[in-house]
Design a protein around this motif. Structure first.
Motif, PDB file in Angstrom:
ATOM      1  N   ALA A 185      23.031 -15.995 -60.536  1.00  0.00           N
ATOM      2  CA  ALA A 185      22.915 -16.509 -61.895  1.00  0.00           C
ATOM      3  C   ALA A 185      23.386 -15.404 -62.831  1.00  0.00           C
ATOM      4  O   ALA A 185      23.696 -14.297 -62.388  1.00  0.00           O
ATOM      5  CB  ALA A 185      21.480 -16.916 -62.211  1.00  0.00           C
ATOM      6  N   LEU A 186      23.427 -15.700 -64.104  1.00  0.00           N
ATOM      7  CA  LEU A 186      23.879 -14.686 -65.057  1.00  0.00           C
ATOM      8  C   LEU A 186      22.961 -13.477 -65.094  1.00  0.00           C
ATOM      9  O   LEU A 186      23.396 -12.369 -65.383  1.00  0.00           O
ATOM     10  CB  LEU A 186      23.992 -15.291 -66.457  1.00  0.00           C
ATOM     11  N   THR A 187      21.687 -13.693 -64.795  1.00  0.00           N
ATOM     12  CA  THR A 187      20.720 -12.600 -64.888  1.00  0.00           C
ATOM     13  C   THR A 187      20.075 -12.244 -63.560  1.00  0.00           C
ATOM     14  O   THR A 187      19.047 -11.581 -63.532  1.00  0.00           O
ATOM     15  CB  THR A 187      19.609 -12.966 -65.890  1.00  0.00           C
ATOM     16  N   ARG A 188      20.655 -12.682 -62.448  1.00  0.00           N
ATOM     17  CA  ARG A 188      20.041 -12.414 -61.150  1.00  0.00           C
ATOM     18  C   ARG A 188      21.097 -12.045 -60.119  1.00  0.00           C
ATOM     19  O   ARG A 188      22.129 -12.682 -60.021  1.00  0.00           O
ATOM     20  CB  ARG A 188      19.270 -13.627 -60.660  1.00  0.00           C
ATOM     21  N   ILE A 189      20.795 -10.991 -59.349  1.00  0.00           N
ATOM     22  CA  ILE A 189      21.650 -10.559 -58.248  1.00  0.00           C
ATOM     23  C   ILE A 189      20.795 -10.525 -56.989  1.00  0.00           C
ATOM     24  O   ILE A 189      19.706  -9.955 -56.984  1.00  0.00           O
ATOM     25  CB  ILE A 189      22.257  -9.171 -58.502  1.00  0.00           C
ATOM     26  N   ARG A 190      21.300 -11.167 -55.931  1.00  0.00           N
ATOM     27  CA  ARG A 190      20.608 -11.166 -54.639  1.00  0.00           C
ATOM     28  C   ARG A 190      21.312 -10.162 -53.736  1.00  0.00           C
ATOM     29  O   ARG A 190      22.517 -10.219 -53.558  1.00  0.00           O
ATOM     30  CB  ARG A 190      20.671 -12.537 -53.992  1.00  0.00           C
ATOM     31  N   VAL A 191      20.537  -9.222 -53.194  1.00  0.00           N
ATOM     32  CA  VAL A 191      21.092  -8.262 -52.239  1.00  0.00           C
ATOM     33  C   VAL A 191      20.295  -8.354 -50.953  1.00  0.00           C
ATOM     34  O   VAL A 191      19.104  -8.648 -50.973  1.00  0.00           O
ATOM     35  CB  VAL A 191      21.077  -6.804 -52.783  1.00  0.00           C
ATOM     36  N   GLN A 192      20.980  -8.135 -49.850  1.00  0.00           N
ATOM     37  CA  GLN A 192      20.294  -8.057 -48.560  1.00  0.00           C
ATOM     38  C   GLN A 192      20.457  -6.630 -48.076  1.00  0.00           C
ATOM     39  O   GLN A 192      21.564  -6.081 -48.081  1.00  0.00           O
ATOM     40  CB  GLN A 192      20.871  -9.038 -47.555  1.00  0.00           C
ATOM     41  N   LEU A 193      19.342  -6.026 -47.672  1.00  0.00           N
ATOM     42  CA  LEU A 193      19.322  -4.616 -47.327  1.00  0.00           C
ATOM     43  C   LEU A 193      19.076  -4.412 -45.838  1.00  0.00           C
ATOM     44  O   LEU A 193      18.430  -5.221 -45.176  1.00  0.00           O
ATOM     45  CB  LEU A 193      18.220  -3.906 -48.120  1.00  0.00           C
ATOM     46  N   GLY A 249      14.570  -8.583 -45.745  1.00  0.00           N
ATOM     47  CA  GLY A 249      15.381  -7.589 -46.425  1.00  0.00           C
ATOM     48  C   GLY A 249      16.105  -8.108 -47.649  1.00  0.00           C
ATOM     49  O   GLY A 249      16.994  -7.456 -48.169  1.00  0.00           O
ATOM     50  N   VAL A 250      15.734  -9.288 -48.139  1.00  0.00           N
ATOM     51  CA  VAL A 250      16.370  -9.868 -49.325  1.00  0.00           C
ATOM     52  C   VAL A 250      15.626  -9.400 -50.566  1.00  0.00           C
ATOM     53  O   VAL A 250      14.405  -9.451 -50.627  1.00  0.00           O
ATOM     54  CB  VAL A 250      16.377 -11.407 -49.251  1.00  0.00           C
ATOM     55  N   VAL A 251      16.389  -8.930 -51.547  1.00  0.00           N
ATOM     56  CA  VAL A 251      15.820  -8.459 -52.812  1.00  0.00           C
ATOM     57  C   VAL A 251      16.542  -9.149 -53.949  1.00  0.00           C
ATOM     58  O   VAL A 251      17.780  -9.196 -53.960  1.00  0.00           O
ATOM     59  CB  VAL A 251      15.959  -6.925 -52.940  1.00  0.00           C
ATOM     60  N   HIS A 252      15.797  -9.701 -54.897  1.00  0.00           N
ATOM     61  CA  HIS A 252      16.381 -10.285 -56.098  1.00  0.00           C
ATOM     62  C   HIS A 252      16.166  -9.309 -57.250  1.00  0.00           C
ATOM     63  O   HIS A 252      15.055  -8.863 -57.484  1.00  0.00           O
ATOM     64  CB  HIS A 252      15.716 -11.630 -56.432  1.00  0.00           C
ATOM     65  N   LEU A 253      17.246  -8.994 -57.932  1.00  0.00           N
ATOM     66  CA  LEU A 253      17.188  -8.115 -59.099  1.00  0.00           C
ATOM     67  C   LEU A 253      17.369  -8.970 -60.345  1.00  0.00           C
ATOM     68  O   LEU A 253      18.403  -9.622 -60.504  1.00  0.00           O
ATOM     69  CB  LEU A 253      18.292  -7.057 -59.025  1.00  0.00           C
ATOM     70  N   ILE A 254      16.365  -8.974 -61.207  1.00  0.00           N
ATOM     71  CA  ILE A 254      16.439  -9.720 -62.459  1.00  0.00           C
ATOM     72  C   ILE A 254      16.968  -8.730 -63.505  1.00  0.00           C
ATOM     73  O   ILE A 254      16.311  -7.736 -63.806  1.00  0.00           O
ATOM     74  CB  ILE A 254      15.061 -10.260 -62.883  1.00  0.00           C
ATOM     75  N   THR A 255      18.150  -9.010 -64.020  1.00  0.00           N
ATOM     76  CA  THR A 255      18.822  -8.029 -64.876  1.00  0.00           C
ATOM     77  C   THR A 255      18.757  -8.376 -66.341  1.00  0.00           C
ATOM     78  O   THR A 255      19.218  -7.597 -67.166  1.00  0.00           O
ATOM     79  CB  THR A 255      20.296  -7.890 -64.467  1.00  0.00           C
ATOM     80  N   GLY A 256      18.242  -9.524 -66.717  1.00  0.00           N
ATOM     81  CA  GLY A 256      18.198  -9.895 -68.133  1.00  0.00           C
ATOM     82  C   GLY A 256      17.011 -10.777 -68.425  1.00  0.00           C
ATOM     83  O   GLY A 256      16.162 -11.032 -67.575  1.00  0.00           O
ATOM     84  N   GLN A 257      16.959 -11.234 -69.631  1.00  0.00           N
ATOM     85  CA  GLN A 257      15.819 -12.023 -70.105  1.00  0.00           C
ATOM     86  C   GLN A 257      16.033 -13.484 -69.829  1.00  0.00           C
ATOM     87  O   GLN A 257      16.980 -14.065 -69.993  1.00  0.00           O
ATOM     88  CB  GLN A 257      15.636 -11.814 -71.602  1.00  0.00           C
TER      89      GLN A 257
END
Length: 94
Positions: free
Chosen positions: A53-61, A86-94
């Protein structure tokens, strides 16, 4: 045939939610700032990354224990969701 048409229809309606069938692996730093990348344990700790999404990045570690949540917050990540596998979601905005 119908499945292809259905995927094309949903892709047109929600382009950021329907994954492509063939994904080219982006460079390790394509979506992530250097500070965020190091807080995730470095580029060698990443298996994959995807903007969902515009404010979310999914990374697998490789090793989710190497995530430094305090460093992620200091780097500007609003919230971190660590999931199983190992999945992490980074919320980058509001």
């Amino acid at each position: 045939m119908f499945e292809k048409l259905q995927r094309a229809f949903w892709k047109a309606l929600t382009p950021d939610l329907v994954a492509e069938t063939v994904l080219a692996e982006p460079a390790a730093d394509a979506l992530l700032a250097p500070a965020v990348l190091s807080a995730l344990g470095g580029a060698n700790n990443l298996k994959s990354q995807q903007r969902v999404a515009l404010t979310r990045i999914r990374v697998q570690l490789q090793d989710p224990a190497r995530v430094d949540e305090a460093a992620l917050k200091a780097a500007g990540v609003a919230a971190v969701m660590i999931l199983t596998g190992g999945v992490v979601h980074l919320i980058t905005g509001q």
